[in-house]
Design an enzyme around this catalytic site. Structure first.
Site, PDB file in Angstrom:
ATOM      1  N   THR A 165      -4.653   6.505  -0.332  1.00  8.54           N
ATOM      2  CA  THR A 165      -6.073   7.150  -0.448  1.00  8.54           C
ATOM      3  C   THR A 165      -6.081   8.453  -1.534  1.00  8.54           C
ATOM      4  O   THR A 165      -5.098   9.110  -1.318  1.00  8.54           O
ATOM      5  CB  THR A 165      -6.416   7.683   0.979  1.00  8.54           C
ATOM      6  OG1 THR A 165      -6.320   6.723   1.997  1.00  8.54           O
ATOM      7  CG2 THR A 165      -7.921   8.215   0.941  1.00  8.54           C
ATOM      8  N   LYS A 215      -4.644  -1.948   9.781  1.00  9.22           N
ATOM      9  CA  LYS A 215      -4.892  -2.306   8.265  1.00  9.22           C
ATOM     10  C   LYS A 215      -5.034  -3.688   7.797  1.00  9.22           C
ATOM     11  O   LYS A 215      -5.670  -3.966   6.961  1.00  9.22           O
ATOM     12  CB  LYS A 215      -3.524  -1.697   7.543  1.00  9.22           C
ATOM     13  CG  LYS A 215      -3.348  -0.191   7.918  1.00  9.22           C
ATOM     14  CD  LYS A 215      -4.224   0.835   7.037  1.00  9.22           C
ATOM     15  CE  LYS A 215      -3.729   2.272   6.879  1.00  9.22           C
ATOM     16  NZ  LYS A 215      -4.479   3.038   6.265  1.00  9.22           N
ATOM     17  N   HIS A 238      -4.689  13.756   0.725  1.00 13.02           N
ATOM     18  CA  HIS A 238      -4.814  12.697   1.637  1.00 13.02           C
ATOM     19  C   HIS A 238      -3.619  12.903   2.578  1.00 13.02           C
ATOM     20  O   HIS A 238      -3.710  13.193   4.057  1.00 13.02           O
ATOM     21  CB  HIS A 238      -4.691  11.560   1.281  1.00 13.02           C
ATOM     22  CG  HIS A 238      -5.022  10.266   2.460  1.00 13.02           C
ATOM     23  ND1 HIS A 238      -5.960  10.326   3.332  1.00 13.02           N
ATOM     24  CD2 HIS A 238      -4.037   9.388   2.957  1.00 13.02           C
ATOM     25  CE1 HIS A 238      -5.839   9.327   4.240  1.00 13.02           C
ATOM     26  NE2 HIS A 238      -4.463   9.025   4.024  1.00 13.02           N
ATOM     27  N   GLU A 292      -9.070   3.918  -2.729  1.00 15.69           N
ATOM     28  CA  GLU A 292      -7.805   3.908  -3.639  1.00 15.69           C
ATOM     29  C   GLU A 292      -7.910   3.053  -4.848  1.00 15.69           C
ATOM     30  O   GLU A 292      -9.123   2.530  -5.159  1.00 15.69           O
ATOM     31  CB  GLU A 292      -6.699   2.887  -2.708  1.00 15.69           C
ATOM     32  CG  GLU A 292      -6.661   3.462  -1.166  1.00 15.69           C
ATOM     33  CD  GLU A 292      -5.501   2.837  -0.397  1.00 15.69           C
ATOM     34  OE1 GLU A 292      -4.394   2.344  -0.895  1.00 15.69           O
ATOM     35  OE2 GLU A 292      -5.117   3.347   0.777  1.00 15.69           O
ATOM     36  N   ARG A 333      -8.830   3.555  12.634  1.00 11.35           N
ATOM     37  CA  ARG A 333      -8.146   4.768  13.050  1.00 11.35           C
ATOM     38  C   ARG A 333      -7.434   4.591  14.531  1.00 11.35           C
ATOM     39  O   ARG A 333      -6.425   4.958  14.800  1.00 11.35           O
ATOM     40  CB  ARG A 333      -8.855   5.916  12.571  1.00 11.35           C
ATOM     41  CG  ARG A 333      -9.406   6.284  11.288  1.00 11.35           C
ATOM     42  CD  ARG A 333      -8.158   6.343  10.356  1.00 11.35           C
ATOM     43  NE  ARG A 333      -8.551   6.502   9.032  1.00 11.35           N
ATOM     44  CZ  ARG A 333      -7.843   6.315   7.839  1.00 11.35           C
ATOM     45  NH1 ARG A 333      -6.492   5.952   8.216  1.00 11.35           N
ATOM     46  NH2 ARG A 333      -8.312   6.223   6.839  1.00 11.35           N
ATOM     47  N   THR A 372      -8.799  -5.863   3.090  1.00 17.05           N
ATOM     48  CA  THR A 372      -8.871  -4.960   1.884  1.00 17.05           C
ATOM     49  C   THR A 372      -9.849  -5.683   1.076  1.00 17.05           C
ATOM     50  O   THR A 372      -9.527  -6.829   0.607  1.00 17.05           O
ATOM     51  CB  THR A 372      -7.259  -5.086   1.413  1.00 17.05           C
ATOM     52  OG1 THR A 372      -6.371  -4.736   2.607  1.00 17.05           O
ATOM     53  CG2 THR A 372      -7.111  -3.996   0.241  1.00 17.05           C
ATOM     54  N   GLN A 431      -4.821   2.422  14.906  1.00 18.07           N
ATOM     55  CA  GLN A 431      -3.563   3.012  14.005  1.00 18.07           C
ATOM     56  C   GLN A 431      -2.762   4.111  14.782  1.00 18.07           C
ATOM     57  O   GLN A 431      -1.577   3.912  15.021  1.00 18.07           O
ATOM     58  CB  GLN A 431      -4.088   3.488  12.666  1.00 18.07           C
ATOM     59  CG  GLN A 431      -3.123   3.947  11.644  1.00 18.07           C
ATOM     60  CD  GLN A 431      -3.512   4.405  10.431  1.00 18.07           C
ATOM     61  OE1 GLN A 431      -4.731   4.397  10.327  1.00 18.07           O
ATOM     62  NE2 GLN A 431      -2.684   4.943   9.797  1.00 18.07           N
ATOM     63  N   ASP A 475       0.928  -1.093  -0.018  1.00 13.73           N
ATOM     64  CA  ASP A 475      -0.248  -0.083  -0.108  1.00 13.73           C
ATOM     65  C   ASP A 475       0.764   1.234   0.034  1.00 13.73           C
ATOM     66  O   ASP A 475       1.544   1.390   0.977  1.00 13.73           O
ATOM     67  CB  ASP A 475      -0.738  -0.081   1.287  1.00 13.73           C
ATOM     68  CG  ASP A 475      -2.234   0.915   1.042  1.00 13.73           C
ATOM     69  OD1 ASP A 475      -2.527   1.465  -0.062  1.00 13.73           O
ATOM     70  OD2 ASP A 475      -2.478   1.553   2.117  1.00 13.73           O
ATOM     71  N   ASP A 489      -9.093   0.130   1.321  1.00 16.10           N
ATOM     72  CA  ASP A 489      -8.286  -0.279   2.346  1.00 16.10           C
ATOM     73  C   ASP A 489      -8.755  -0.026   3.706  1.00 16.10           C
ATOM     74  O   ASP A 489      -8.178   1.169   4.205  1.00 16.10           O
ATOM     75  CB  ASP A 489      -6.665   0.525   1.850  1.00 16.10           C
ATOM     76  CG  ASP A 489      -5.840   0.071   2.921  1.00 16.10           C
ATOM     77  OD1 ASP A 489      -5.823  -0.936   3.661  1.00 16.10           O
ATOM     78  OD2 ASP A 489      -4.936   0.941   3.307  1.00 16.10           O
ATOM     79  N   ARG A 500       0.021  16.499  12.727  1.00 19.83           N
ATOM     80  CA  ARG A 500       1.152  17.459  13.123  1.00 19.83           C
ATOM     81  C   ARG A 500       1.036  18.981  12.686  1.00 19.83           C
ATOM     82  O   ARG A 500       1.559  19.471  11.745  1.00 19.83           O
ATOM     83  CB  ARG A 500       2.347  16.605  12.227  1.00 19.83           C
ATOM     84  CG  ARG A 500       2.867  15.267  12.372  1.00 19.83           C
ATOM     85  CD  ARG A 500       3.766  14.856  11.588  1.00 19.83           C
ATOM     86  NE  ARG A 500       3.410  15.240  10.028  1.00 19.83           N
ATOM     87  CZ  ARG A 500       3.010  14.188   9.349  1.00 19.83           C
ATOM     88  NH1 ARG A 500       2.734  13.210   9.623  1.00 19.83           N
ATOM     89  NH2 ARG A 500       2.740  14.661   8.004  1.00 19.83           N
ATOM     90  N   GLU A 545     -10.758  12.174   7.190  1.00 17.55           N
ATOM     91  CA  GLU A 545     -10.763  13.600   6.443  1.00 17.55           C
ATOM     92  C   GLU A 545     -12.408  14.300   6.292  1.00 17.55           C
ATOM     93  O   GLU A 545     -12.065  15.240   6.371  1.00 17.55           O
ATOM     94  CB  GLU A 545     -10.130  13.482   4.897  1.00 17.55           C
ATOM     95  CG  GLU A 545      -8.623  12.947   5.131  1.00 17.55           C
ATOM     96  CD  GLU A 545      -8.332  12.366   3.762  1.00 17.55           C
ATOM     97  OE1 GLU A 545      -7.754  13.264   2.902  1.00 17.55           O
ATOM     98  OE2 GLU A 545      -8.439  11.107   3.460  1.00 17.55           O
ATOM     99  N   GLU A 583     -10.679   3.743   2.760  1.00 17.64           N
ATOM    100  CA  GLU A 583      -9.689   4.372   2.386  1.00 17.64           C
ATOM    101  C   GLU A 583     -10.143   4.173   0.746  1.00 17.64           C
ATOM    102  O   GLU A 583      -9.965   2.908   0.371  1.00 17.64           O
ATOM    103  CB  GLU A 583      -8.298   3.967   2.411  1.00 17.64           C
ATOM    104  CG  GLU A 583      -8.048   4.396   4.212  1.00 17.64           C
ATOM    105  CD  GLU A 583      -6.578   4.414   4.182  1.00 17.64           C
ATOM    106  OE1 GLU A 583      -5.712   3.907   3.784  1.00 17.64           O
ATOM    107  OE2 GLU A 583      -5.971   5.180   5.147  1.00 17.64           O
TER     108      GLU A 583
END
Ligand code: MN
Length: 420
Positions: free
Chosen positions: A352, A255, A135, A203, A239, A259, A242, A128, A235, A144, A366, A201
């Site tokens: 993503t 993850k 994203h 993808e 969260r 999938t 994660q 992945d 995917d 961050r 998001e 996600e």
């Protein structure tokens, strides 16, 4: 045979609705397991899956030339292209061979709803990437906020990780809510239980037709010769799991539980009219990753969400493959740049693919900005931050231009409760 693009003017004797994903210009490959019949490689045309085994049994496809019809094993790109041309000729409107053979026609054209489509190729390896720049930058802004939204390496290499191949599921497979370890910032100790922040996600992925030996690398220029074609990939991500587990080595159990892939491998030949240059890469990337020509694709992407109470799904995301910063060719060039061998059937997902605006968010993370801005489901007034049990996520992808539509079908998954 290197390339075979079906003429834009071509028509099939199989009736194809104007809004179908599968005109004769597409002819994607899948794997069907219809009830009471052997598994067979199939090709989509209109509302049907054309059974290639049945055609081989009737002598219309040479199974010595194409020894692949009960699976994709031993297939290389050249053989796939040649096979796709044979199928095109059989479906072309002026060819009477199959058109006028009622018995064989009925045997070989399986209505899509009865095809029981499988994972087209169960991959031995799944990777992945993280090449959707909007994203990556949204995640950076959320987690961050005091730093640049993209980490310093982002524009120099396509970041990725090795995922889990054993949990790649066919579209339609129910997704069991994963359990995992989580820790809220205020708690002293982590806890174990069903994820409370299950997400999707959006993808796209590509399958490899043939690999490369150890020590060699596949260049950006040669990369597409190794592609069988593209699929939609969901995917699924937990969260909360994660957030707690990912440092310092990256995604793991958040993850690896599931999938989903769409059933049809759409060839690059079918996508040829939809090539685009892609966004500018600045600063320039190192020579071994520099892209060659138009290696991006203008493919529209959608995510639809339906709760258990709703009668029809609601569109919650509209994006486009051209939102990828790194092309799939660059991803494969990067993957093999250290000399790792790669193999037939390897599956590589893009990361993503979010659009620049909020309605293009390719994940709930998001779309609801970390769960702080819930979305409303108009039909029932329910709200969502992350996915609830019973929710059905449907992803669609299609390219459209001048009356030509090349689609991928759907990638669907319903969330069901964690196993106790
Ligand atoms: Mn992903």
């Amino acid at each position: 045979m290197d390339k075979f693009v079906v003429p834009a003017s071509a028509k099939s004797w199989v009736e194809v609705a104007a809004d179908s994903d599968f005109p004769i210009q597409n002819l994607p490959f899948g794997l069907a397991a219809p009830k009471g019949q052997d598994e067979s490689v199939v090709v989509a045309i209109g509302g049907f899956a054309l059974n290639l085994m049945a055609l081989a049994d009737a002598g219309l496809i040479d199974d010595e030339e194409f020894p692949i019809l009960d699976s994709f094993i031993e297939l290389d790109r050249g053989a796939l292209t040649a096979l796709r041309k044979v199928v095109y000729e059989l479906l072309e409107e002026s060819n009477p061979v199959l058109r006028d053979n009622k018995k064989l026609r009925e045997k070989s054209l399986i209505p899509m709803s009865k095809a029981n489509l499988q994972v087209p190729i169960p991959p031995m390896a799944f990777v992945d990437f993280y090449s959707g720049i909007y994203h990556a930058s949204n995640v950076g802004k959320m987690f961050r906020p005091d730093m640049d939204s993209l980490l310093p390496n982002y524009r120099h290499l396509p970041v990725g990780y090795n995922g889990r191949a054993s949990s790649v599921y066919a579209s339609g497979t129910e997704i069991i809510r994963p359990k995992g370890q989580t820790k809220s910032p205020s708690a002293d100790m982590p806890e174990f239980g069903p994820s409370k922040e299950l997400d999707f996600e959006l993808e796209m992925g590509f399958y490899l037709s043939h690999g490369q030996d150890p020590g060699k690398r596949i260049t950006c220029k040669a990369a597409e010769d190794h592609f069988l074609g593209l699929v939609i990939v969901n995917d699924w991500s937990a969260r909360d799991v994660q957030r707690w587990e990912y440092q310092p080595l990256g995604p793991f159990l958040a993850k690896s539980f599931a999938t989903s892939v769409s059933p049809w491998i759409v060839t690059l030949d079918a996508l040829e009219p939809f090539r685009v240059e892609g966004m500018e890469q600045d600063p320039p990337v190192l020579p071994h990753l520099r892209r060659q020509g138009n290696q991006h694709f203008d493919v529209k992407l959608e995510v639809w969400l339906q709760s258990e109470k709703m009668k029809s799904p609601q569109l919650i995301c509209t994006s486009n493959m051209s939102n990828l910063y790194w092309s799939m060719a660059q991803q494969l060039a990067h993957q093999t740049s250290n000399g790792t061998p790669v193999e037939f059937g390897d599956l590589y997902a893009s990361g993503t693919i979010s659009g620049e605006e909020r309605d293009g968010a390719g994940s709930m993370l998001e779309r609801t900005w970390k769960g702080t801005e819930p979305i409303t489901l108009d039909e029932t007034g329910e709200t969502r931050t992350f996915l609830e049990d019973g929710d059905v996520v449907t992803m669609r992808a299609y390219a459209e231009k001048d009356g030509l539509r090349i689609g991928f079908g759907e990638c669907v998954g319903k969330v069901i409760p964690a196993v106790s």
